[in-house]
Design a protein around this motif. Structure first.
Motif, PDB file in Angstrom:
ATOM      1  N   MET A   1      35.991  79.067  21.484  1.00 59.11           N
ATOM      2  CA  MET A   1      35.764  78.343  20.232  1.00 59.11           C
ATOM      3  C   MET A   1      36.897  77.347  20.013  1.00 59.11           C
ATOM      4  O   MET A   1      38.072  77.672  20.160  1.00 59.11           O
ATOM      5  N   ARG A   2      36.520  76.123  19.659  1.00 61.36           N
ATOM      6  CA  ARG A   2      37.490  75.062  19.422  1.00 61.36           C
ATOM      7  C   ARG A   2      37.488  74.731  17.927  1.00 61.36           C
ATOM      8  O   ARG A   2      36.495  74.257  17.389  1.00 61.36           O
ATOM      9  N   ILE A   3      38.624  75.001  17.287  1.00 61.60           N
ATOM     10  CA  ILE A   3      38.746  74.806  15.838  1.00 61.60           C
ATOM     11  C   ILE A   3      39.768  73.720  15.551  1.00 61.60           C
ATOM     12  O   ILE A   3      40.901  73.764  16.041  1.00 61.60           O
ATOM     13  N   GLY A   4      39.356  72.749  14.762  1.00 63.26           N
ATOM     14  CA  GLY A   4      40.268  71.707  14.319  1.00 63.26           C
ATOM     15  C   GLY A   4      40.779  72.021  12.915  1.00 63.26           C
ATOM     16  O   GLY A   4      40.034  72.552  12.082  1.00 63.26           O
ATOM     17  N   ILE A   5      42.036  71.707  12.657  1.00 61.26           N
ATOM     18  CA  ILE A   5      42.618  71.937  11.331  1.00 61.26           C
ATOM     19  C   ILE A   5      43.302  70.666  10.850  1.00 61.26           C
ATOM     20  O   ILE A   5      44.140  70.090  11.539  1.00 61.26           O
ATOM     21  N   ASP A   6      42.901  70.240   9.682  1.00 59.58           N
ATOM     22  CA  ASP A   6      43.572  69.126   9.006  1.00 59.58           C
ATOM     23  C   ASP A   6      44.909  69.633   8.478  1.00 59.58           C
ATOM     24  O   ASP A   6      44.967  70.322   7.469  1.00 59.58           O
ATOM     25  N   ALA A   7      45.983  69.293   9.192  1.00 61.72           N
ATOM     26  CA  ALA A   7      47.327  69.749   8.818  1.00 61.72           C
ATOM     27  C   ALA A   7      48.249  68.558   8.587  1.00 61.72           C
ATOM     28  O   ALA A   7      49.454  68.627   8.835  1.00 61.72           O
ATOM     29  N   LYS A   8      47.685  67.473   8.105  1.00 59.40           N
ATOM     30  CA  LYS A   8      48.461  66.239   7.916  1.00 59.40           C
ATOM     31  C   LYS A   8      49.633  66.434   6.961  1.00 59.40           C
ATOM     32  O   LYS A   8      50.618  65.705   7.016  1.00 59.40           O
ATOM     33  N   SER A   9      49.528  67.420   6.072  1.00 64.57           N
ATOM     34  CA  SER A   9      50.594  67.672   5.098  1.00 64.57           C
ATOM     35  C   SER A   9      51.549  68.772   5.540  1.00 64.57           C
ATOM     36  O   SER A   9      52.286  69.324   4.733  1.00 64.57           O
ATOM     37  N   PHE A  10      51.572  69.075   6.837  1.00 62.44           N
ATOM     38  CA  PHE A  10      52.424  70.173   7.314  1.00 62.44           C
ATOM     39  C   PHE A  10      53.892  69.909   7.026  1.00 62.44           C
ATOM     40  O   PHE A  10      54.639  70.816   6.631  1.00 62.44           O
ATOM     41  N   PHE A  11      54.341  68.676   7.229  1.00 64.59           N
ATOM     42  CA  PHE A  11      55.749  68.344   7.024  1.00 64.59           C
ATOM     43  C   PHE A  11      56.032  67.805   5.630  1.00 64.59           C
ATOM     44  O   PHE A  11      57.100  68.038   5.069  1.00 64.59           O
ATOM     45  N   SER A  12      55.088  67.069   5.073  1.00 65.28           N
ATOM     46  CA  SER A  12      55.282  66.500   3.739  1.00 65.28           C
ATOM     47  C   SER A  12      53.925  66.186   3.142  1.00 65.28           C
ATOM     48  O   SER A  12      52.951  65.982   3.856  1.00 65.28           O
TER      49      SER A  12
END
Length: 374
Positions: A1-12
């Protein structure tokens, strides 16, 4: 299974989203190493070291200045190139025929409490009325938010999964901290021996003005209010401090690190959080994990999250806040009871459970669209 995660705010980015991503992703990666994870980060953070470099974790950098536009357009090439099965978006999902979408929604408080949001903020959230109903599933943190999503026609209960947030181990009682570090923090910020504490965004909805107005009503005329953050801003409650007789009892720390924040919680006597509206309420949970009784509002999701462990007040009544503070300061047995209940309640929340609940939602969606073997 290939899961994408919107983590654009991981750092800020929005503080709550950053906290969630920095605590949730490590648990997902460690609990589910068999999954191929595709993590979307802000291209402006290319110079920052993403702390996870396992073979099953791929990084995709994208334009991320506006979350809505980024999700709708700039994530899509990476989603197609990596042949992602399920995409977990922050707030704004995009539904396509070949990729299942899940939206992580913290709240829709702008619908019930529009007066706490600016016009640009309300316009920014407007597309949710078209985007959320098309999401295959929605993950949120409380039943309160789930019911709100149904109430405002964003989804139906059968498409909503709950994943209550956790609390980081960095938040712990004073006796579990390094005593030398606590003393350094106390000296750095010129902290008194006992103080009331507030942490959170300094906006109108957090209702910090009610704490200000409660100070003259507190029996202990010397106890100070410490606020994690800076008093620079255009909000009306900052302007009132210039002439308020009790302004000398209020201390702003300025910017603090996460470790310093944990010490500020642990050193405090009482945590005050009379917010008008919350979808979850992470700051009171951090206070409870630090062994500090929390006074919070009897509104929205807060009673659901904290049960009998918190001390509840009506957010519009400073006299109730003062009475709650007086009770805690004046009754040692009551104070110890609320401290015990706080620690017990905080122990019910951890990021591993959050990760399991998130994965349960994603896996349920994935399996529901797999062909049945014959």
């Amino acid at each position: 299974m290939r899961i994408g995660i919107d983590a654009k705010s991981f750092f800020s980015g929005p503080v709550s989203t950053t906290v969630i991503l920095q605590n949730l992703l490590p648990k997902l990666f460690s609990l589910y190493p068999q999954v191929q994870w595709i993590i979307f980060l802000d291209r402006k953070d290319k110079d920052k070291l993403f702390p996870f470099r396992q073979p099953n974790i791929l990084i995709e950098y994208v334009w991320a200045d506006i979350n809505l536009i980024s999700n709708l357009f700039f994530l899509q090439p990476g989603i197609r190139n990596h042949k992602i099965d399920i995409m977990l978006y922050q707030t704004f999902p995009r539904s396509t025929a070949d990729v299942k979408s899940v939206a992580f929604v913290h709240d829709v408080l702008f619908k019930e409490y529009p007066h706490f949001f600016t016009l640009p903020e309300k316009l920014y959230f407007l597309p949710l009325k078209w985007l959320l109903p098309k999401a295959d599933r929605i993950i949120t943190t409380t039943r309160f938010v789930a019911n709100d999503l149904v109430k405002w026609n964003y989804s139906t209960l059968d498409k909503i999964d709950l994943a209550p947030l956790g609390v980081s181990p960095v938040f712990k009682p004073a006796q579990l901290h390094d005593a030398k570090f606590l003393q350094q923090v106390k000296q750095k910020f010129h902290l008194p021996d006992e103080y009331l504490f507030f942490a959170g965004r300094l906006n109108k909805g957090k209702n910090i003005e009610a704490i200000f107005n409660s100070l003259p009503l507190i029996n202990n005329k010397n106890i100070q209010l410490v606020i994690a953050g800076s008093k620079h801003g255009r909000n009306a409650h900052f302007k009132m401090l210039k002439s308020a007789a009790f302004s000398k009892r209020i201390l702003f720390t300025g910017n603090v690190t996460n470790e310093e924040l944990s010490a500020l919680y642990a050193l405090s006597k009482i945590f005050c959080f009379p917010s008008h509206a919350e979808g979850f309420g992470l700051p009171p949970l951090e206070a409870m994990a630090s062994g500090v009784p929390a006074i919070t509002s009897n509104t929205t999701a807060l009673p659901e999250v904290f049960g009998e462990a918190a001390i509840y007040v009506s957010p519009g009544h400073p006299a109730e806040i003062a009475a709650a503070i007086n009770h805690l300061l004046g009754d040692k047995l009551y104070y110890e009871l609320k401290k015990h209940q706080a620690l017990q309640k905080a122990s019910e929340y951890n990021w591993e459970k959050t990760a399991e609940n998130v994965m349960h939602s994603l896996l349920k969606l994935y399996l529901s669209h797999q062909p049945i073997a014959t």
